[in-house]
Motif scaffolding. Structure first.
Motif, mmCIF file in Angstrom:
data_model
loop_
_atom_site.group_PDB
_atom_site.id
_atom_site.type_symbol
_atom_site.label_atom_id
_atom_site.label_comp_id
_atom_site.label_asym_id
_atom_site.label_seq_id
_atom_site.Cartn_x
_atom_site.Cartn_y
_atom_site.Cartn_z
ATOM 1 N N GLU A 195 22.310 -37.344 -43.861
ATOM 2 C CA GLU A 195 22.708 -35.707 -44.450
ATOM 3 C C GLU A 195 23.587 -35.239 -43.672
ATOM 4 O O GLU A 195 24.454 -34.191 -44.342
ATOM 5 C CB GLU A 195 21.071 -35.209 -44.536
ATOM 6 C CG GLU A 195 19.999 -35.812 -45.388
ATOM 7 C CD GLU A 195 19.122 -34.939 -45.399
ATOM 8 O OE1 GLU A 195 18.822 -33.858 -44.659
ATOM 9 O OE2 GLU A 195 17.909 -35.248 -46.216
ATOM 10 N N TYR A 196 23.817 -35.650 -42.513
ATOM 11 C CA TYR A 196 24.733 -34.796 -41.600
ATOM 12 C C TYR A 196 26.247 -35.309 -42.098
ATOM 13 O O TYR A 196 26.909 -34.295 -42.331
ATOM 14 C CB TYR A 196 24.416 -34.991 -40.111
ATOM 15 C CG TYR A 196 25.588 -34.451 -39.348
ATOM 16 C CD1 TYR A 196 25.250 -33.086 -38.893
ATOM 17 C CD2 TYR A 196 26.789 -34.990 -38.836
ATOM 18 C CE1 TYR A 196 26.342 -32.526 -38.055
ATOM 19 C CE2 TYR A 196 27.676 -34.474 -38.087
ATOM 20 C CZ TYR A 196 27.699 -33.272 -37.662
ATOM 21 O OH TYR A 196 28.500 -32.747 -36.942
ATOM 22 N N PHE A 197 26.277 -36.657 -42.299
ATOM 23 C CA PHE A 197 27.779 -36.812 -42.872
ATOM 24 C C PHE A 197 27.987 -36.847 -43.954
ATOM 25 O O PHE A 197 29.226 -36.622 -44.864
ATOM 26 C CB PHE A 197 27.846 -38.247 -42.367
ATOM 27 C CG PHE A 197 28.253 -38.458 -40.884
ATOM 28 C CD1 PHE A 197 29.195 -38.065 -40.067
ATOM 29 C CD2 PHE A 197 27.120 -38.811 -39.948
ATOM 30 C CE1 PHE A 197 29.267 -38.170 -38.745
ATOM 31 C CE2 PHE A 197 27.221 -39.192 -38.531
ATOM 32 C CZ PHE A 197 28.275 -38.636 -37.906
ATOM 33 N N CYS A 198 26.891 -36.820 -45.166
ATOM 34 C CA CYS A 198 27.068 -36.926 -46.612
ATOM 35 C C CYS A 198 26.480 -35.986 -47.322
ATOM 36 O O CYS A 198 26.368 -35.930 -48.600
ATOM 37 C CB CYS A 198 26.688 -38.337 -46.879
ATOM 38 S SG CYS A 198 27.558 -39.529 -46.168
ATOM 39 N N ASP A 221 22.016 -33.866 -50.341
ATOM 40 C CA ASP A 221 21.413 -35.032 -51.438
ATOM 41 C C ASP A 221 22.580 -36.163 -51.235
ATOM 42 O O ASP A 221 23.425 -36.126 -52.083
ATOM 43 C CB ASP A 221 21.343 -34.454 -52.424
ATOM 44 C CG ASP A 221 20.979 -35.540 -53.589
ATOM 45 O OD1 ASP A 221 20.225 -36.590 -53.009
ATOM 46 O OD2 ASP A 221 20.924 -35.276 -54.653
ATOM 47 N N PRO A 222 22.693 -37.000 -50.103
ATOM 48 C CA PRO A 222 23.707 -38.046 -49.779
ATOM 49 C C PRO A 222 24.014 -38.828 -51.015
ATOM 50 O O PRO A 222 23.064 -39.345 -51.462
ATOM 51 C CB PRO A 222 23.273 -38.813 -48.642
ATOM 52 C CG PRO A 222 21.713 -38.509 -48.537
ATOM 53 C CD PRO A 222 21.471 -37.228 -49.339
ATOM 54 N N ASP A 223 25.409 -38.998 -51.285
ATOM 55 C CA ASP A 223 25.685 -39.913 -52.196
ATOM 56 C C ASP A 223 25.498 -41.292 -51.509
ATOM 57 O O ASP A 223 26.093 -41.736 -50.584
ATOM 58 C CB ASP A 223 27.228 -39.596 -52.618
ATOM 59 C CG ASP A 223 27.896 -40.511 -53.739
ATOM 60 O OD1 ASP A 223 27.180 -41.518 -54.059
ATOM 61 O OD2 ASP A 223 28.829 -40.518 -53.892
ATOM 62 N N PRO A 224 24.953 -42.302 -52.280
ATOM 63 C CA PRO A 224 25.021 -43.686 -51.850
ATOM 64 C C PRO A 224 26.202 -44.289 -51.382
ATOM 65 O O PRO A 224 26.451 -45.157 -50.551
ATOM 66 C CB PRO A 224 24.232 -44.395 -52.988
ATOM 67 C CG PRO A 224 23.463 -43.424 -53.752
ATOM 68 C CD PRO A 224 24.312 -42.203 -53.600
ATOM 69 N N ALA A 225 27.148 -43.889 -52.205
ATOM 70 C CA ALA A 225 28.411 -44.437 -51.702
ATOM 71 C C ALA A 225 28.990 -43.910 -50.591
ATOM 72 O O ALA A 225 29.617 -44.492 -49.844
ATOM 73 C CB ALA A 225 29.789 -44.162 -52.990
ATOM 74 N N LEU A 257 29.612 -45.449 -44.382
ATOM 75 C CA LEU A 257 29.570 -45.209 -42.898
ATOM 76 C C LEU A 257 29.483 -46.328 -42.246
ATOM 77 O O LEU A 257 28.990 -47.480 -42.779
ATOM 78 C CB LEU A 257 28.386 -44.316 -42.846
ATOM 79 C CG LEU A 257 27.995 -42.902 -43.275
ATOM 80 C CD1 LEU A 257 26.481 -42.437 -43.163
ATOM 81 C CD2 LEU A 257 29.260 -42.112 -42.559
ATOM 82 N N PRO A 258 29.940 -46.253 -41.093
ATOM 83 C CA PRO A 258 30.202 -47.688 -40.190
ATOM 84 C C PRO A 258 28.801 -48.232 -39.896
ATOM 85 O O PRO A 258 27.741 -47.511 -39.596
ATOM 86 C CB PRO A 258 30.962 -47.340 -39.083
ATOM 87 C CG PRO A 258 30.731 -45.716 -38.810
ATOM 88 C CD PRO A 258 30.625 -45.410 -40.281
#
Length: 949
Positions: free
Chosen positions: A365-368, A371-375, A380-381
């Motif tokens: 959630e922090y990076f995306c 409601d994070p996109d699966p893509a 993410l590494p």
């Protein structure tokens, strides 16, 4: 009567204990007793003194001077010692009078100050190590409670302990003692040989004594309470994390393909797969029995040589000399918990791209977004930030295991005194001129892990080559470790190649020249002869602490040290006047001026005291004393080098910029209200002395022959105690200066701005917190002592002795803005008992004697009460029951010159009270400052006299 070798006459030999009847007491010659410089025939004066004779020491089963003092009813304070793993002075022994700082006690041997221990108590305080005094050479020990600086100078705030060694002996005495513990470990053997002789004309008197002792250690695995993690706690016993991989993002990672199968022989075959619910993968390799691999009692080898001699040069002059030499070798182990390797000190965390996808799982959630996109998550590494840690087992240390890796303290100490005393012609004036030198040298030989070889080994065999920096932060090294190799023991040869010993050297010295004149019949008053004593002294003190360079340059893995050293000259003048105003009233006054000078500063201090003795009848004495006491800044307080630490503080200035003043800090953002900083502490050459006002009142009553009862009330008000400067107060002052509340050009502001360092963004990064004089302490205590002897005719003779101490009030304030802390009711600050007592009943008849001795102290707080500032209101908080232990001694003399003894200490094998508030993660579920788990000890002793003593 001034006894031979009055020496510096601080507190010299007094054969007062020889008086056994009231009639004899009336005709006693005048002697110098502890607490006065003037000879007197009174057994009790304005100052209460507890006397413990050589006979008491033997009868009560005490095995050392340390046991004598720590069992005293005055010694209510808990202290660090052999049970305190990884403390700064684990190899030394001391005590705390009335719960005050151990450094507040003035220790004397035959009235002369002992050498200070070179290492620092708790890493910062100067104190005395009392383990190297030959107990078989002790004539008696006198404990003088209360501030006594007007006679004894610096350090005599809590009290004075005068250890008086034997002075005369006819013939030779051989003493052999062996002991063992019923629970195992701690076997000991002690032999002493003393010989005294006199010339035909009795002008020459010489006594020579030798004592040697050897003692095995007690290991944690030799006691049920410490051999494993706590099985009686409020939580289940939890195994140690002997082999652990942990993730910065998700806690434990279990990466052993053998499921700990390669480790089952470690720690005596106790390592296996363990589970800790709620911690990541939950599995790791560990043992329930690693707490047992530390020492609870030090291994010890010690030798002391003591020589005392006098020579009557003529009718008015006597020459004297004393030498006390002690050599000790102490060994101990800090335990498995402190003998390990991890990636933290060398690399911090590292990145392994093969382990999981922890960034997406923990911080998606922090990076995306919310409601994070699966893509986005898939982009993410992969991998995780990991760290490794593993303990070293006894099997990896080769035959002998942990016994091969013990710390070693080797010390040598000596005290040499020589001088002359006598009388000026046919006058009433006596003199004493003497020189004393003390020197204490200590080598701390620490078992260390060498950072370079150890990190190189694990990089070669486990981590592998570094593969760049992490893809997320670009700051952490990338490794792809061989985890099977990590979960594999290393060979004793590899362990030896990465470990070894580093020696830190330290020493103290004190040279003192002292002269005194005394007139015990200066003039006559209605109550008797007035007395006067005047003394002057001067000398030089030094302290030096030089750690092994590896502690300072990083060669030693995971351990640092602090260097320091300095010297100063000192001088003092003392006067005491004793005035028997009339038969019932005696007034005593004393005053002293001390000065200490270094190249940086001069500290001087006058002290005084006034004492009253009122005897309305022969069998009743009322007494009182008022005075001042002090402790000069120690050389370590002044010259200790800088050392670092991490802590957090409120950044008041940035909080104010965000709109939150000091009265609204609870609303200030966390990055300002809980700002982490790197702190530096050090000594301070501008320290002032610690000051105290002290007084006591009491009574001594002998209602019938051979019965005496002492009751004394003591008070201390101690100010200007040394503590580390408050980082919070510095941040607050920095705020006041930067916002214009205080003049930014003032000396206060310039000092605060220099001590608080901010980065380019204006955030606090460093704070310098030297030692300062700000703390204060108040203490009230009452002591009671009673002695009674009676002759039962054909049934023998009996003696009852008891003493009791209660701390009525003990408050402490660390900083001026802080409230006073009630140390008797706030277990977060103190776990000391309020009350302590001892009692003995002895019986002797013909060739037989026996003594039963009891040592008791009051209820103490449990563990849960000590770990929260809520005190007894905390979860599971409460008090442990009072504690009592018993000693029994039996003696028999089959021959006139032979004495045999059997002694049992802790007769009923009493262990610390069970404390259910410890968690299952504890390896020592008891308070080592108040209790020990040594258990029952037994000793056999034989004493043979070749000639009359």
């Amino acid at each position: 009567m001034v006894l031979p070798a009055a020496g510096v006459a601080f507190a010299q030999d007094a054969d007062a204990q020889a008086a056994t009847t009231e009639t004899e007491a009336k005709t006693l010659d005048k002697v110098v007793v502890t607490g006065s410089l003037i000879p007197t025939s009174q057994l009790e004066t304005a100052t209460p003194v507890m006397t413990i004779t050589a006979e008491d020491i033997q009868a009560r089963g005490f095995n050392s001077v340390t046991e004598v003092l720590q069992k005293s009813s005055f010694a209510t304070g808990g202290i660090q010692g052999a049970q305190t793993s990884a403390s700064f002075t684990q190899g030394a022994e001391t005590m705390s009078l009335f719960g005050l700082d151990p450094g507040y006690v003035k220790y004397l041997i035959d009235g002369r100050p002992m050498a200070n221990y070179p290492a620092l108590y708790n890493g910062s305080s100067t104190f005395n190590n009392i383990s190297g005094i030959p107990v078989d050479m002790v004539d008696r020990i006198e404990i003088l409670p209360g501030g006594q600086s007007s006679l004894y100078g610096s350090d005599a705030i809590a009290g004075v302990v005068n250890i008086i060694l034997k002075k005369r002996m006819d013939g030779t005495v051989l003493n052999v003692r062996g002991g063992w513990y019923s629970e195992g470990g701690g076997d000991s053997a002690r032999v002493s040989l003393s010989h005294g002789f006199n010339s035909a004309d009795d002008r020459l008197n010489v006594l020579v004594g030798l004592q040697h002792e050897e003692r095995d250690p007690i290991w944690g695995y030799q006691r049920d309470r410490t051999k494993q993690f706590n099985v009686n706690g409020y939580s289940p016993a939890t195994a140690s994390r002997d082999y652990l991989v942990t993730s910065y993002f998700t806690s434990y990672k279990f990466l052993d393909p053998a499921n700990c199968g390669n480790l089952t022989d470690q720690f005596g075959g106790t390592v296996g797969l363990q589970t800790r619910p709620g911690f990541g993968d939950e599995n790791y390799c560990g043992s329930f029995y690693t707490p047992g691999y530390r020492t609870l009692m030090n291994e010890k080898k010690s030798t002391q040589v003591y020589t005392h001699g006098t020579f009557d040069l003529n009718e008015n002059t006597e020459l004297y000399a004393d030498v006390l030499f002690s050599k000790e070798k102490v060994k101990y182990h800090v335990g498995s918990n402190y003998t390990w390797w991890g990636t933290g000190p060398g690399w911090g965390y590292f990145w392994d791209p093969r382990v999981g996808n922890d960034i997406a799982a923990a911080y998606g959630e922090y990076f995306c977004g919310a409601d994070p996109d699966p893509a986005c998550l898939a982009g993410l590494p992969p991998g995780s930030l990991l760290s490794l840690q593993r303990a070293f087992s006894p099997e990896e240390m080769g035959p002998g295991g942990f016994a091969n890796t013990m710390e070693k303290n080797e010390s040598e100490a000596y005290s040499v005194t020589f001088g002359a005393n006598g009388t000026f012609g046919g006058s009433n004036w006596d003199y004493d001129l003497g020189f004393t030198r003390t020197h204490y040298k200590l080598d701390e030989i620490g078992f260390v892990r060498w950072a370079g070889p150890m990190n190189d080994y694990f990089q070669e065999h486990v981590l592998g080559p570094q593969l760049g920096l992490d893809p997320l932060f670009g700051a952490y090294p990338v490794f792809q470790p061989d985890y099977a190799a990590f979960y594999t023991p290393i060979s004793p040869e590899d362990f030896a190649a990465m470990t070894g010993y580093a020696t830190s050297k330290s020493e103290t010295s004190d040279n003192m020249l002292r002269g005194q004149v005394t007139n015990s019949a200066l003039f006559t008053l209605p109550g008797g002869d007035a007395g006067l004593a005047v003394a002057v002294e001067g000398g030089r003190q030094s302290w030096d602490y030089t750690p092994d360079p590896g502690y300072l340059n990083g060669d030693v893995w995971g351990t640092t040290a602090v260097a320091g050293g300095g010297a100063r000259t000192r001088y003092a003048a003392t006067a005491e006047l004793r005035l028997p105003v009339w038969d019932m009233l005696t007034v005593t006054a004393s005053g002293r001026y001390d000065s200490f000078k270094t190249s940086h500063s001069t500290v001087d201090k006058p002290t005084y005291s006034i004492g009253l003795e009122f005897r309305p009848m022969e069998t009743l004495l009322f007494r009182g004393k008022y005075g001042t006491a002090f402790k000069a800044p120690t050389l370590s307080d002044m010259f200790m080098g800088p050392s670092g630490y991490y802590s957090s503080v409120i950044d008041y200035y940035n909080c104010s910029l965000a709109g939150y003043g000091p009265d609204a800090i609870e609303d200030c953002p966390n990055q300002y209200s809980n700002r982490q900083f790197f702190g530096t502490q050090s000594g301070n050459t501008e320290l002032d002395p610690i000051n105290a006002k002290v007084w006591s009142v009491g009574a001594v009553w002998s209602p019938v022959e051979r019965l005496s009862i002492n009751v004394d009330y003591l008070h201390w008000d101690i100010e200007d105690e040394v503590t580390q400067q408050s980082a919070n107060a510095l941040s607050l002052q920095d705020y006041r200066c930067r916002t214009g509340i205080d003049d930014i050009n003032s000396a206060v502001c310039q000092a605060a701005l220099a001590q608080v360092t901010r980065n380019a963004a204006g955030a606090i990064t460093e704070i310098y917190t030297p030692k300062i004089n700000v703390s204060r302490e108040t203490l009230n205590a009452v002591t009671v002592a009673a002695n009674y002897t009676w002759d039962a005719g054909n049934f023998g003779a009996f003696m009852l002795r008891g003493s009791f101490t209660e701390n009525l009030k003990h408050e402490y304030q660390q900083y001026a803005e802080d409230p006073m802390i009630n140390l008797l009711e706030d277990p977060y600050w103190s776990s000391d008992p309020k009350r302590k007592a001892d009692f003995s009943i002895g019986w002797n008849k013909s060739d037989f004697n026996t003594t039963l001795y009891a040592n008791w102290f009051d209820a103490t707080p449990n563990y849960a009460a000590q770990i929260t500032d809520r005190g007894y209101a905390g979860n599971r908080a409460g008090k442990l029951p009072s504690h009592i232990s018993w000693n029994l001694s039996l003696g028999y003399s089959p021959l006139e010159n032979l004495k045999l003894s059997f002694l049992v200490n802790n007769l009923f094998n009493k262990m610390p009270p069970m404390d259910w508030s410890y968690p299952g993660t504890s390896g020592a579920p008891y308070n080592g400052g108040n209790f020990d788990v040594y258990g029952r000890a037994m000793y056999l002793e034989a004493r043979y006299s070749f000639g009359a003593e």
